[in-house]
Structures are given as C-alpha cells and as structure tokens.
Design an enzyme around this catalytic site. Structure first.
Site, PDB file in Angstrom:
ATOM      1  CG  HIS A   1      -2.100  -0.962   1.096  1.00 55.83           C
ATOM      2  ND1 HIS A   1      -3.302  -0.680   0.962  1.00 55.83           N
ATOM      3  CD2 HIS A   1      -1.937  -2.404   1.360  1.00 55.83           C
ATOM      4  CE1 HIS A   1      -4.042  -1.862   0.986  1.00 55.83           C
ATOM      5  NE2 HIS A   1      -3.290  -2.757   1.151  1.00 55.83           N
TER       6      HIS A   1
ATOM      7  CG  HIS B   1      -6.404  -4.170   5.614  1.00 50.62           C
ATOM      8  ND1 HIS B   1      -5.511  -3.369   5.341  1.00 50.62           N
ATOM      9  CD2 HIS B   1      -6.890  -4.759   4.360  1.00 50.62           C
ATOM     10  CE1 HIS B   1      -5.071  -3.290   4.048  1.00 50.62           C
ATOM     11  NE2 HIS B   1      -6.044  -4.277   3.251  1.00 50.62           N
TER      12      HIS B   1
ATOM     13  CE1 TYR C   1      -3.691  -6.667   7.679  1.00 51.74           C
ATOM     14  CE2 TYR C   1      -5.803  -7.348   6.415  1.00 51.74           C
ATOM     15  CZ  TYR C   1      -4.625  -6.977   6.619  1.00 51.74           C
ATOM     16  OH  TYR C   1      -3.862  -6.368   5.298  1.00 51.74           O
ATOM     17  CD  GLU C   2      -3.412  -1.888   8.334  1.00 45.85           C
ATOM     18  OE1 GLU C   2      -2.547  -1.170   8.684  1.00 45.85           O
ATOM     19  OE2 GLU C   2      -4.496  -2.219   7.498  1.00 45.85           O
TER      20      GLU C   2
ATOM     21  CB  ALA D   1      -5.550  -8.092  -4.011  1.00 47.44           C
TER      22      ALA D   1
ATOM     23  CG  MET E   1      -8.022 -10.427   4.362  1.00 45.96           C
ATOM     24  SD  MET E   1      -6.339 -10.801   5.064  1.00 45.96           S
ATOM     25  CE  MET E   1      -5.991 -12.468   4.440  1.00 45.96           C
ATOM     26  CB  SER E   2     -10.109  -4.844   2.170  1.00 42.17           C
ATOM     27  OG  SER E   2     -10.135  -5.106   1.128  1.00 42.17           O
TER      28      SER E   2
ATOM     29  CG  ASN F   1      -4.984 -15.982  -4.160  1.00 43.41           C
ATOM     30  OD1 ASN F   1      -4.868 -14.741  -3.901  1.00 43.41           O
ATOM     31  ND2 ASN F   1      -5.613 -16.903  -3.630  1.00 43.41           N
TER      32      ASN F   1
ATOM     33  CG  HIS G   1       1.014  -9.342   1.841  1.00 42.45           C
ATOM     34  ND1 HIS G   1      -0.133  -9.114   1.610  1.00 42.45           N
ATOM     35  CD2 HIS G   1       1.777  -8.361   2.039  1.00 42.45           C
ATOM     36  CE1 HIS G   1      -0.214  -7.590   1.349  1.00 42.45           C
ATOM     37  NE2 HIS G   1       0.966  -7.476   1.680  1.00 42.45           N
TER      38      HIS G   1
HETATM   39  N1  HPA Z   1      -7.891 -14.449   0.876  1.00 37.90           N
HETATM   40  C1  HPA Z   1      -8.016 -13.404   1.401  1.00 37.90           C
HETATM   41  N2  HPA Z   1      -7.657 -12.276   0.836  1.00 37.90           N
HETATM   42  C2  HPA Z   1      -7.107 -12.402  -0.204  1.00 37.90           C
HETATM   43  C3  HPA Z   1      -6.589 -13.431  -1.122  1.00 37.90           C
HETATM   44  C4  HPA Z   1      -7.335 -14.541  -0.562  1.00 37.90           C
HETATM   45  O1  HPA Z   1      -7.237 -15.964  -0.990  1.00 37.90           O
HETATM   46  N3  HPA Z   1      -6.048 -13.074  -1.950  1.00 37.90           N
HETATM   47  C5  HPA Z   1      -5.662 -11.719  -1.891  1.00 37.90           C
HETATM   48  N4  HPA Z   1      -6.330 -11.161  -0.777  1.00 37.90           N
END
Ligand code: HPA
Length: 266
Positions: free
Chosen positions: A58, A80, A82-83, A110, A205-206, A229, A241
C-alpha cells in the site's frame, strides 16, 4: 467544525477548492494507480486521524487531482480491520471524501477466487457481499442512521456504467459476490468450501466495511476485485502476501483501463 471538515479544509488549501466527484480506494499491490492522477499528493501522516496503512503493497497517500477529466480523490492505502481491530478504520477518510463533495466511491482490492472461470489476473465487479466476519463498522454509532439498508449497496447504475466501460475496452469483468474474512491469516480450505457453499465467488480482507460506511454516509458505492489467486484448497499454488503483491499488477492494468473508461464516460 468537525474533524473531517477540518481535514477537508486542509486538503482544499493544498489541492484547490474544486469539489471532488469520486473517491477511489486502492487495494494491495494497486497503489501505483495513484500515479495515474495528475494532482496534489498528501501523505496520510499529514492528515491527523488517517490510518497509518502499514501493510506493505500500500502507498499511504491521498492524491487529489484529475483523471480522464474528472476530479478524483485517490486513497493510496487503506486500513484493514486486522491491523488494529477496528472495523471503522476508514470512517474518517470516507467522511473527508464526502466533505470534499464526492457522491461516489469505488473500492478496489486483491482477492482470492472460488470460481474456476475467474482465475488469477482476472478482475471481478462486486454485485454484493457476504459479511463473513460478523463485524460491523457501525457498531457503537449512536444514531438511528446506523440502520443502513444494504439491499442495493453496490450501486446498480455504477455497476452498469462500469460494466459498459469494461465491455468497451474488451475486458472481461464478471460480476460476483465477495466475502469479507477478517484476516490477517488466510482462510482454510474448509472455510473456503463453506463460503463457496454460502454463495460467495471471491474472498478478501477489506472493502465490506468501507461499503457499509459509504452507504451510511450517503455515498454511492462500487467495488472491483483483482483476483490474485485461487482461494485456499482450490489450487496447488501456495497463497501468500508476496504472491498477492506480485499478481495484483496484472489485474491492475485491466482495472486502470476500466476506471479510465468509466470516468471518461461520466
Ligand atoms: N484470501 C483473502 N484475501 C486475499 C486472498 C485470499 O485468498 N488473496 C488476496 N487477498
């Protein structure tokens, strides 16, 4: 004056008084898109209360400027849940966006895909979400405004216009449901099977807390995932990551063309 109003004044002092039309929140590995905008860049650390956005990949700066003839505010990084354990971490930036005059926000992220036909390198327009985290950025909000309807949270007109922009560019951009998982650990294969069964197409996660906040603030919202992915258990490729950051730019090139086309037509 409110905290967001003070910040909006500070930003206008540097970037000029013209109202911003649209906000763009950049996800992991997508920070370079801020460079596409001609304008004034203000690092988050100069904006008290803005998130530290300490996640690598970021670029924590706010860029106010012009992209395809439209005045935009680009958030080069997000915070996020989680931070710091705060689902409302993006509330102040979104309030500032509203105070700068915007009526729309597009969040990008992502994400992992659960759909074999939406592979790494694809982009996906969010049609809806599943809040798999059980968290909510409006917990603690004292007013009745907290009861935000989410029936059409992903604005139908914006989705139509973004889909038209993708089609005009010849870019496939399927629509799908995004599930918010708190992170920061990735999901297990059993969790992915569960959320797939529940109707999600991608996981990340966002974005979900930001869209809830945007609707709360009266901003129209849309969101686009870049698929980095296949989700856990759906491919042999290791999930990390590093991999997310390496793959995001592939989708980002498509994303930039769609966003430019959308703004040109706006
Ligand atoms: N899971 C959660 N967050 C993500 C993923 C994933 O597979 N890929 C990129 N961000």
């Amino acid at each position: 004056m409110s905290r967001s109003g003070d910040l909006a004044d500070l930003i206008r002092d540097e970037a000029g008084p013209a109202p911003v039309r649209l906000g763009l929140i950049l996800g992991s590995g997508l920070g370079h898109l801020a460079g596409a905008v001609e304008g004034v860049s203000i690092p988050y650390h100069r904006l008290p209360g803005f998130p530290h956005a300490g996640v690598s990949g970021h670029n924590p700066q706010l860029v106010i400027g012009t992209l395809e003839g439209q005045r935009v505010a680009v958030f080069g990084g997000r915070s996020h849940y989680y931070e710091q354990g705060r689902a409302d971490a993006m509330r102040l930036p979104l309030e500032v966006l509203r105070d700068l005059g915007a009526d729309r926000v597009i969040a990008t992220n992502a994400a992992g895909s659960m759909r074999p036909d939406i592979g790494p390198g694809s982009i996906m327009l969010l049609s809806d979400h599943i809040n798999f985290s059980g968290l909510n950025p409006l917990i603690g909000e004292p007013t009745d405004a907290r009861f935000v309807p989410m029936g059409a949270a992903y604005d139908p007109q914006m989705r139509q216009d973004l889909a038209a922009a993708a089609a005009a560019e010849g870019i496939a951009m399927p629509q799908g449901v995004y599930a918010w998982y708190s992170g920061p650990s990735f999901e297990t294969p059993a969790e992915i099977r569960a959320i797939r069964t529940l109707g999600a197409d991608a996981v990340g996660m966002s974005t979900v807390p930001e869209v809830i906040l945007a609707r709360f603030l009266g901003l129209r919202a849309a969101a686009i995932s870049t698929i980095t992915n296949m989700a856990a258990g759906l491919s042999d490729e290791a999930i990390s990551h590093e991999h997310t950051k390496a793959m995001a730019p592939i989708g980002a090139a498509k994303l930039e063309r769609v966003l430019r086309g959308y703004l040109r037509a706006a």
